[in-house]
Scaffold this motif. Structure first.
Motif, PDB file in Angstrom:
ATOM      1  N   ASP A 370       0.327  -1.397  10.778  1.00 19.86           N
ATOM      2  CA  ASP A 370       0.679  -2.677  10.161  1.00 19.86           C
ATOM      3  C   ASP A 370      -0.535  -3.583  10.061  1.00 19.86           C
ATOM      4  O   ASP A 370      -0.780  -4.218   9.026  1.00 19.86           O
ATOM      5  N   ARG A 374      -2.816  -4.937   6.551  1.00 23.84           N
ATOM      6  CA  ARG A 374      -3.083  -6.316   6.151  1.00 23.84           C
ATOM      7  C   ARG A 374      -4.550  -6.537   5.811  1.00 23.84           C
ATOM      8  O   ARG A 374      -4.892  -7.536   5.196  1.00 23.84           O
ATOM      9  N   ARG A 540     -10.069  -3.203  -0.011  1.00 18.45           N
ATOM     10  CA  ARG A 540     -10.142  -4.539  -0.614  1.00 18.45           C
ATOM     11  C   ARG A 540     -11.188  -4.586  -1.719  1.00 18.45           C
ATOM     12  O   ARG A 540     -10.985  -5.220  -2.750  1.00 18.45           O
ATOM     13  N   TRP A 566      -5.008   2.006  -3.386  1.00 23.94           N
ATOM     14  CA  TRP A 566      -3.675   2.340  -2.885  1.00 23.94           C
ATOM     15  C   TRP A 566      -3.698   3.644  -2.083  1.00 23.94           C
ATOM     16  O   TRP A 566      -3.006   3.783  -1.066  1.00 23.94           O
ATOM     17  N   LEU A 573      -1.650  -4.490   1.627  1.00 24.17           N
ATOM     18  CA  LEU A 573      -1.473  -5.532   0.615  1.00 24.17           C
ATOM     19  C   LEU A 573      -2.433  -5.354  -0.551  1.00 24.17           C
ATOM     20  O   LEU A 573      -2.042  -5.535  -1.715  1.00 24.17           O
ATOM     21  N   THR A 576      -1.500  -2.184  -2.814  1.00 20.97           N
ATOM     22  CA  THR A 576      -0.190  -2.388  -3.442  1.00 20.97           C
ATOM     23  C   THR A 576      -0.273  -3.481  -4.505  1.00 20.97           C
ATOM     24  O   THR A 576       0.276  -3.347  -5.604  1.00 20.97           O
ATOM     25  N   GLY A 577      -0.970  -4.575  -4.182  1.00 17.69           N
ATOM     26  CA  GLY A 577      -1.118  -5.653  -5.149  1.00 17.69           C
ATOM     27  C   GLY A 577      -1.885  -5.221  -6.381  1.00 17.69           C
ATOM     28  O   GLY A 577      -1.548  -5.603  -7.514  1.00 17.69           O
ATOM     29  N   LEU A 598       5.270  -5.173  -2.494  1.00 18.55           N
ATOM     30  CA  LEU A 598       4.280  -6.194  -2.148  1.00 18.55           C
ATOM     31  C   LEU A 598       4.943  -7.403  -1.488  1.00 18.55           C
ATOM     32  O   LEU A 598       4.418  -7.951  -0.509  1.00 18.55           O
ATOM     33  N   ARG A 599       6.121  -7.806  -1.999  1.00 17.27           N
ATOM     34  CA  ARG A 599       6.828  -8.945  -1.398  1.00 17.27           C
ATOM     35  C   ARG A 599       7.234  -8.641   0.043  1.00 17.27           C
ATOM     36  O   ARG A 599       7.123  -9.489   0.921  1.00 17.27           O
ATOM     37  N   LEU A 601       5.739  -6.542   2.109  1.00 18.51           N
ATOM     38  CA  LEU A 601       4.535  -6.556   2.937  1.00 18.51           C
ATOM     39  C   LEU A 601       4.059  -7.977   3.187  1.00 18.51           C
ATOM     40  O   LEU A 601       3.608  -8.314   4.285  1.00 18.51           O
ATOM     41  N   SER A 602       4.160  -8.825   2.168  1.00 12.00           N
ATOM     42  CA  SER A 602       3.716 -10.211   2.321  1.00 12.00           C
ATOM     43  C   SER A 602       4.578 -10.948   3.334  1.00 12.00           C
ATOM     44  O   SER A 602       4.072 -11.746   4.139  1.00 12.00           O
ATOM     45  N   ASP A 605       3.557  -9.836   6.722  1.00 13.72           N
ATOM     46  CA  ASP A 605       2.265 -10.419   7.055  1.00 13.72           C
ATOM     47  C   ASP A 605       2.419 -11.877   7.478  1.00 13.72           C
ATOM     48  O   ASP A 605       1.792 -12.319   8.443  1.00 13.72           O
TER      49      ASP A 605
END
Length: 617
Positions: A370, A374, A540, A566, A573, A576-577, A598-599, A601-602, A605
């Motif tokens: 997890d 993030r 990232r 991905w 995040l 996926t984003g 994504l929602r 995971l957000s 987070d």
């Protein structure tokens, strides 16, 4: 004085030096010595020649013969101490240097060597006392001021160290050691290329100086001028066959080029003091890891980690080596607590998670996955340490004003929810050690957290005047941005990139500035370089590259970058984003599925960030 018995202090030159000069004159006048004469003189010249090539054994033999021929012990003591230093026998060197009984002609040399001996042993207060005595004898000696600069740096007075180095430059602007040290300080402060003019100026006057050639070659290699670097290292080997520093630099170049076999051969030829340096051991570990010898690499990194327990790169490489050698239990035991730190890298968190999975403990792996999903923290922050601050309070109380005691204590207070007390500790630290770069960074972090943006900028600037490392660069850019000084932040990054064109952190920040200006082509070019040169393991960077390429009109490239992000972190995040964004027009159904994911995971987070210590054991 340069120091007190309890901690290093800046030199107070006028009164102390004058008083010390009077005292030293009395001591030296009472000591035997003077010009070396007769048969002993030729033997002393032989000893000097041997010391010039770091042959301590030959120097010792010549000096013993000189003493048998009548050379007084006080006239031999400094050279004999240096001979044993060259033999790596500090105990015997101390017997000759610590009494401080030197002839008039040798007192400056002797006290400087004693200061260096104490500094190498970590006895900074004793080193300061020795250098105080040297300063009383020769307040205008540039080499001595370099010793003082090194002592101040080691004692946590980095700002005063810069002033001492500048004093050395003023006293002897043509000295090779002065130019070398000043070049190093300029390089640390302004970037790699900024140090080159100092090394080049020194080499114009001293073309065969190995110290200058060494730093010149290292800097050329770091800024990508490999051919020139190789030429300089070959010159070093011509002057000093088997020069360990030259062979090490060639090994670095070979490793970067992917020629692991050549790198290993070159490292095998490195001997002497260079072979024992942490940088050499680090490269040996990296080469063995790349060669597939993960267990051997783990042993090398483990030994180096014990020497440098705060070196996070070494710790990460050790974890990687343990994972590659299948030592899951050892990896978990050694790194699970570290991977729960707020500033832990996603890569380390993933390694720990996979190790737990290998041990059949998937429930233990979940929190680490997890956290890895993030990604790294998006901003500089004061780092909280887990655990009660009580034990650290005692250490801090015994050594007030020492960053290595006060900073961990402040972080423990922060981890215990005592932010106000943590701020008080750091501000007190700055009062006691205003010249410490580490103290200023700690104060800047707490000020930034409290919203004192101007105070944070001031503290970071003071530290940056000594050395602008990657972590400090990120902090300073963030503080500038939050204070409404984004123009200064971009100018700072631009200057660093001009001096260090391959600096990854500066390039990453520059890509962000380009994106804010709407220059998506430049942002994409910078991110593409980062991806190609090692950033391909950073989800990232790949996600940001996908967004930049999409805005620049390269949909195909954007899809490829988003897919890589991905694939690296399917539950992250960033990846996926990126997939949700890139698929928005070409495949709305798939994009919607990624958006829903994504929602979720957000939300996870946000819950985690509400209690940043939630996963701590």
């Amino acid at each position: 004085m340069i120091c007190r018995t309890d901690r290093i202090r800046p030199a107070r030159l006028v009164g102390a030096a004058a008083l010390g000069l009077v005292l030293a004159a009395g001591l030296i006048a009472a000591s035997p010595g003077g010009a070396v004469e007769g048969a002993a003189a030729g033997l002393v010249r032989q000893a000097d020649a041997a010391l010039g090539r770091s042959d301590g054994i030959a120097a010792e033999m010549a000096l013993r013969k000189a003493m048998a021929a009548g050379l007084p012990r006080e006239a031999a003591a400094a050279r004999m101490g240096e001979a044993f230093i060259d033999q790596r026998d500090p105990a015997k060197a101390r017997k000759w240097l610590a009494p401080g009984q030197f002839s008039r002609d040798e007192a400056l040399r002797g006290f400087r060597l004693l200061g260096q001996l104490e500094m190498n042993a970590g006895n900074l207060a004793a080193a300061g006392r020795a250098l105080d005595r040297a300063l009383a004898i020769a307040p205008g000696n540039s080499g001595l001021w370099l010793d003082i600069a090194r002592l101040r740096y080691a004692g946590g007075e980095q700002v005063q160290s810069v002033a001492a180095a500048q004093r050395a430059v003023e006293l002897d602007p043509g000295s090779p050691r002065v130019l070398q040290y000043r070049g190093l300080m300029v390089r640390d402060r302004f970037g790699l290329a900024a140090g080159l003019p100092w090394f080049e100026a020194g080499l114009k006057q001293h073309p065969n100086d190995l110290g200058l050639l060494s730093e010149y070659a290292a800097t050329l290699g770091e800024i990508g001028r490999a051919r020139e670097m190789v030429a300089v290292t070959r010159r070093m080997i011509e002057l000093d066959p088997g020069n360990g520093r030259a062979l090490f630099l060639q090994a670095v170049l070979a490793a970067r080029a992917g020629d692991v076999a050549l790198a290993r051969r070159l490292l095998g030829r490195v001997s002497g003091e260079v072979a024992g340096r942490p940088s050499t051991q680090l490269l040996q570990g990296i080469v063995e890891l790349e060669a597939g010898n993960a267990r051997h690499a783990a042993g090398l990194f483990d030994a180096l980690s014990q020497r440098q327990p705060q070196n996070r790169l070494v710790r990460l490489l050790l974890a990687r080596s343990l994972a590659a050698s299948g030592e899951a239990r050892r990896l978990v035991d050694s790194f699970s607590a570290e991977a729960l730190r707020p500033d832990a890298s996603p890569y380390l968190q993933t390694l720990v998670a996979r190790a737990y999975e290998d041990l059949g403990q998937r429930d233990q792996a979940a929190p680490f996955l997890d956290r890895a999903a993030r990604g790294s923290p998006g901003m500089a922050a004061a780092v909280a340490e887990a655990g009660a601050p009580g034990s650290l309070a005692a250490v801090q109380g015994e050594r007030p004003g020492q960053p290595d005691a006060a900073v961990p204590y402040a972080r423990a207070l922060l981890g215990a929810g005592q932010a106000q007390a943590a701020a008080a500790v750091t501000e007190r630290l700055v009062q006691l050690s205003p010249g410490s770069a580490e103290s200023q960074i700690a104060a800047g972090d707490l000020r930034l957290m409290r919203g004192d943006l101007a105070g944070a900028v001031d503290a970071y600037r003071i530290s940056a005047a000594v050395r602008l490392g990657d972590d400090l660069l990120v902090r300073l850019v963030e503080a500038y941005g939050r204070a409404g000084l984004s123009g200064e932040a971009e100018a700072l990054v631009g200057r660093l990139r001009a001096s260090s064109p391959h600096d990854r952190t500066a390039m990453r920040l520059a890509a962000g500035f380009a994106a804010r200006r709407g220059d998506w082509a430049e942002a994409a070019a910078l991110l593409r370089w980062l991806s190609a040169k090692g950033g391909g393991r950073d989800a990232r960077i790949e996600a940001d590259l996908a967004f930049a390429l999409l805005r620049a009109g390269d949909g195909k490239g954007a899809m490829a970058a988003a897919g890589r992000a991905w694939a690296m972190q399917p539950a992250g995040l960033a990846g996926t984003g990126a997939m949700a964004l890139v698929l928005g027009k070409s495949d709305p159904g798939a994009a919607q599925a990624f958006t829903v994911r994504l929602r979720g995971l957000s939300n996870q987070d946000a819950n985690r960030r509400g209690n940043p210590l939630k996963d701590r054991p």
